[in-house]
Design a protein around this motif. Sequence first.
Motif, PDB file in Angstrom:
ATOM      1  N   ALA A 118      25.605  17.460  42.521  1.00 35.70           N
ATOM      2  CA  ALA A 118      25.419  16.561  43.720  1.00 35.70           C
ATOM      3  C   ALA A 118      25.948  16.804  44.953  1.00 35.70           C
ATOM      4  O   ALA A 118      25.619  16.294  46.090  1.00 35.70           O
ATOM      5  CB  ALA A 118      25.232  15.101  43.159  1.00 35.70           C
ATOM      6  N   ALA A 119      27.198  17.452  44.986  1.00 39.94           N
ATOM      7  CA  ALA A 119      27.896  17.745  46.026  1.00 39.94           C
ATOM      8  C   ALA A 119      27.543  18.862  46.885  1.00 39.94           C
ATOM      9  O   ALA A 119      26.423  19.536  46.624  1.00 39.94           O
ATOM     10  CB  ALA A 119      29.447  18.014  45.509  1.00 39.94           C
ATOM     11  N   ASP A 120      28.244  19.284  47.930  1.00 39.01           N
ATOM     12  CA  ASP A 120      27.855  20.272  48.774  1.00 39.01           C
ATOM     13  C   ASP A 120      27.872  21.519  48.100  1.00 39.01           C
ATOM     14  O   ASP A 120      28.902  21.829  47.297  1.00 39.01           O
ATOM     15  CB  ASP A 120      28.791  20.443  49.867  1.00 39.01           C
ATOM     16  N   PRO A 121      26.649  22.464  47.449  1.00 32.66           N
ATOM     17  CA  PRO A 121      26.821  23.547  46.990  1.00 32.66           C
ATOM     18  C   PRO A 121      27.948  24.395  47.391  1.00 32.66           C
ATOM     19  O   PRO A 121      28.248  25.226  46.429  1.00 32.66           O
ATOM     20  CB  PRO A 121      25.243  23.999  47.457  1.00 32.66           C
ATOM     21  N   LYS A 122      28.326  24.585  48.462  1.00 31.01           N
ATOM     22  CA  LYS A 122      29.514  25.495  48.787  1.00 31.01           C
ATOM     23  C   LYS A 122      30.786  25.153  47.945  1.00 31.01           C
ATOM     24  O   LYS A 122      31.872  25.863  48.101  1.00 31.01           O
ATOM     25  CB  LYS A 122      29.568  25.490  50.339  1.00 31.01           C
ATOM     26  N   THR A 123      30.908  23.905  47.559  1.00 32.69           N
ATOM     27  CA  THR A 123      32.079  23.487  46.804  1.00 32.69           C
ATOM     28  C   THR A 123      32.102  23.685  45.101  1.00 32.69           C
ATOM     29  O   THR A 123      32.818  23.464  44.571  1.00 32.69           O
ATOM     30  CB  THR A 123      32.437  22.213  47.144  1.00 32.69           C
ATOM     31  N   TRP A 124      31.038  24.344  44.632  1.00 38.86           N
ATOM     32  CA  TRP A 124      31.003  24.539  43.486  1.00 38.86           C
ATOM     33  C   TRP A 124      31.957  25.785  43.181  1.00 38.86           C
ATOM     34  O   TRP A 124      32.125  26.470  43.927  1.00 38.86           O
ATOM     35  CB  TRP A 124      29.420  25.290  43.053  1.00 38.86           C
ATOM     36  N   ARG A 125      32.609  25.659  41.997  1.00 41.00           N
ATOM     37  CA  ARG A 125      33.640  26.412  41.687  1.00 41.00           C
ATOM     38  C   ARG A 125      33.341  27.635  40.606  1.00 41.00           C
ATOM     39  O   ARG A 125      32.540  27.414  39.781  1.00 41.00           O
ATOM     40  CB  ARG A 125      34.851  25.660  41.143  1.00 41.00           C
ATOM     41  N   PHE A 126      33.997  28.765  40.892  1.00 40.91           N
ATOM     42  CA  PHE A 126      33.917  29.915  40.125  1.00 40.91           C
ATOM     43  C   PHE A 126      34.764  30.691  39.994  1.00 40.91           C
ATOM     44  O   PHE A 126      35.709  30.669  40.718  1.00 40.91           O
ATOM     45  CB  PHE A 126      32.606  31.034  40.595  1.00 40.91           C
ATOM     46  N   ARG A 127      35.171  30.848  38.514  1.00 43.81           N
ATOM     47  CA  ARG A 127      36.516  31.738  38.249  1.00 43.81           C
ATOM     48  C   ARG A 127      36.151  33.150  37.541  1.00 43.81           C
ATOM     49  O   ARG A 127      35.282  33.359  36.818  1.00 43.81           O
ATOM     50  CB  ARG A 127      37.279  30.698  37.302  1.00 43.81           C
ATOM     51  N   LEU A 128      36.887  34.243  38.240  1.00 45.54           N
ATOM     52  CA  LEU A 128      37.226  35.204  37.504  1.00 45.54           C
ATOM     53  C   LEU A 128      38.505  35.527  36.842  1.00 45.54           C
ATOM     54  O   LEU A 128      39.207  35.723  37.664  1.00 45.54           O
ATOM     55  CB  LEU A 128      36.382  36.380  38.489  1.00 45.54           C
ATOM     56  N   ASP A 137      39.897  31.794  41.448  1.00 53.31           N
ATOM     57  CA  ASP A 137      39.259  30.633  41.553  1.00 53.31           C
ATOM     58  C   ASP A 137      38.597  30.434  42.952  1.00 53.31           C
ATOM     59  O   ASP A 137      39.301  30.101  43.857  1.00 53.31           O
ATOM     60  CB  ASP A 137      40.444  29.626  41.171  1.00 53.31           C
ATOM     61  N   LEU A 138      37.550  30.634  42.941  1.00 51.68           N
ATOM     62  CA  LEU A 138      36.778  30.726  44.152  1.00 51.68           C
ATOM     63  C   LEU A 138      35.728  29.300  44.293  1.00 51.68           C
ATOM     64  O   LEU A 138      35.129  28.943  43.301  1.00 51.68           O
ATOM     65  CB  LEU A 138      36.045  32.000  44.694  1.00 51.68           C
ATOM     66  N   SER A 139      35.440  29.190  45.355  1.00 55.44           N
ATOM     67  CA  SER A 139      34.160  28.183  45.593  1.00 55.44           C
ATOM     68  C   SER A 139      32.995  28.982  46.041  1.00 55.44           C
ATOM     69  O   SER A 139      33.106  30.295  46.386  1.00 55.44           O
ATOM     70  CB  SER A 139      34.313  27.161  46.842  1.00 55.44           C
ATOM     71  N   LEU A 140      31.600  28.557  46.034  1.00 52.59           N
ATOM     72  CA  LEU A 140      30.622  29.315  46.477  1.00 52.59           C
ATOM     73  C   LEU A 140      30.807  29.619  47.785  1.00 52.59           C
ATOM     74  O   LEU A 140      30.270  30.881  48.268  1.00 52.59           O
ATOM     75  CB  LEU A 140      29.317  28.357  46.215  1.00 52.59           C
ATOM     76  N   GLY A 141      31.144  28.934  48.851  1.00 50.86           N
ATOM     77  CA  GLY A 141      31.493  28.985  50.169  1.00 50.86           C
ATOM     78  C   GLY A 141      32.190  30.382  50.323  1.00 50.86           C
ATOM     79  O   GLY A 141      32.441  31.052  51.428  1.00 50.86           O
ATOM     80  N   ASP A 142      33.481  30.369  49.473  1.00 48.65           N
ATOM     81  CA  ASP A 142      34.590  31.532  49.348  1.00 48.65           C
ATOM     82  C   ASP A 142      33.700  32.784  49.140  1.00 48.65           C
ATOM     83  O   ASP A 142      34.020  33.687  49.780  1.00 48.65           O
ATOM     84  CB  ASP A 142      35.565  31.145  48.251  1.00 48.65           C
ATOM     85  N   LEU A 143      32.904  32.727  48.241  1.00 50.02           N
ATOM     86  CA  LEU A 143      32.102  34.081  47.840  1.00 50.02           C
ATOM     87  C   LEU A 143      31.219  34.609  48.957  1.00 50.02           C
ATOM     88  O   LEU A 143      31.313  35.725  49.333  1.00 50.02           O
ATOM     89  CB  LEU A 143      31.227  33.699  46.612  1.00 50.02           C
ATOM     90  N   GLU A 144      30.664  33.477  49.609  1.00 45.35           N
ATOM     91  CA  GLU A 144      29.899  34.102  50.724  1.00 45.35           C
ATOM     92  C   GLU A 144      30.493  34.448  51.945  1.00 45.35           C
ATOM     93  O   GLU A 144      30.236  35.375  52.707  1.00 45.35           O
ATOM     94  CB  GLU A 144      28.962  32.694  51.084  1.00 45.35           C
ATOM     95  N   SER A 145      31.697  33.712  52.107  1.00 46.61           N
ATOM     96  CA  SER A 145      32.618  34.191  53.299  1.00 46.61           C
ATOM     97  C   SER A 145      33.264  35.437  53.111  1.00 46.61           C
ATOM     98  O   SER A 145      33.718  36.232  53.979  1.00 46.61           O
ATOM     99  CB  SER A 145      33.499  33.059  53.757  1.00 46.61           C
ATOM    100  N   ARG A 146      33.763  35.704  51.736  1.00 48.24           N
ATOM    101  CA  ARG A 146      34.781  36.837  51.502  1.00 48.24           C
ATOM    102  C   ARG A 146      34.175  38.330  51.050  1.00 48.24           C
ATOM    103  O   ARG A 146      34.725  39.056  51.246  1.00 48.24           O
ATOM    104  CB  ARG A 146      35.793  36.489  50.386  1.00 48.24           C
TER     105      ARG A 146
END
Length: 433
Positions: A118-128, A137-146
Amino acid sequence: MKTERSLVELFASDPERAEALAWGRRGALKGVSLAAVGMALGAAMPFGTRMPGGLLPAALAQSAGDTPILRMDGKVALILLGERPLVAETPEIMLDDDVTPADKMFIRNNGQIPDRFAADPKTWRFRLDGEVNNPLDLSLGDLESRFEAVTMRLQMECGGNGRAAFVPETRGNQWNNGAISNCEWTGVRLRDVIRAAGPKESARFTGHFGADPHLSGATDRAAISRGMPVAKAMEEHTIIATRMNGQPIPQIHGYPLRLVVPGWPGSLSQKWLTRITLLAEPHRGQGMGGTSYRLPVRPIVPGSQNDGATFADMTSMPVRSVLTNLAHGTRLPANTRRVDLRGHAWAGDDEARAVHVSVDFGATWHEMALSPPPNRYSWQRWAGAVELPSDGYFEVWHRATDTKGRMQPHVAPNWNPQGYGANAIGRAAILVG
């Protein structure tokens, strides 16, 4: 006194017994039975004498009565194969688009469908993490910007596509050929993210995790958690996807983040992606080991029990084709003599090299025009036409050949308990007149 039913009635109610009566002990179609089969089909069979011994006409072999239909907002009418978990197949006739629309993409779930984020999709968390020097430990927004964004048309196919062709029947959803899609995916290359984490020399495999709850509701078990060799993860077309056909990924297909591993079983393309771990040994998650997404290295007796100890993990999916402009069971006007055909072909890690069509039960084959893929791992358009000698019952057989010379076989090969890798030639029955 017992009254035996006519062969026509038998084909309608008991096709196995009718087949035995029609073909006889040596597998040769009896002359009187050829006429009876024609009556059962509703037409003469101009090429009936060329039908291979023991083969049941597709119009009879594939008749299954009422087909359950899934009606869901945002989806065309799909063939419902299971409700828990939700599984639905796309009819081949709906796979004509070069880029599969979201409403026509097949559905394959292994657990429950999680609530929409329900939150801003860019705040979804992903870990490698795992065998890396710098866990991320990245947000979806981090993935798109980096990381660099890429967009490609990529095939996604269930490992059990074609399972219904196995004899005897195997476990699992009885897919025909519609567990395939070719969407346009946008995201970042998984290899770029792995490199940013600094993989250790010991990193040889991956393990994938998603947010979908186990079907039982248990919190200590994953619905599915598969993995692959790092070499496939580092392939440039393996991506962490954020968009599908230019739009946010639909919830049913993994919103807001999913893995896309083209050419290999779709179960590797984890939906609702939350984590990827790098491992020194093969992943042991749900859907790994035993007979899960694994094939016999040596043939086993069809119908036998096997624990899969000597099986090998599925990798590249086999060559396959679909016919998309003419549905199985189509009736054409009398005196139709030319039939235009088109469809798609693909071959896992490889490409399709040729597609051939037969209308005389494989006695002769006609090569179709085949277009190159717009990028690796996209399916390829094929098209052409065939000539018919008269009215009557015909079958359009289509088979693809890949760049290594492997072609679709006449029957599903390498029987296995869960029915993977069945890529028999396609057969569509048509009636002219």
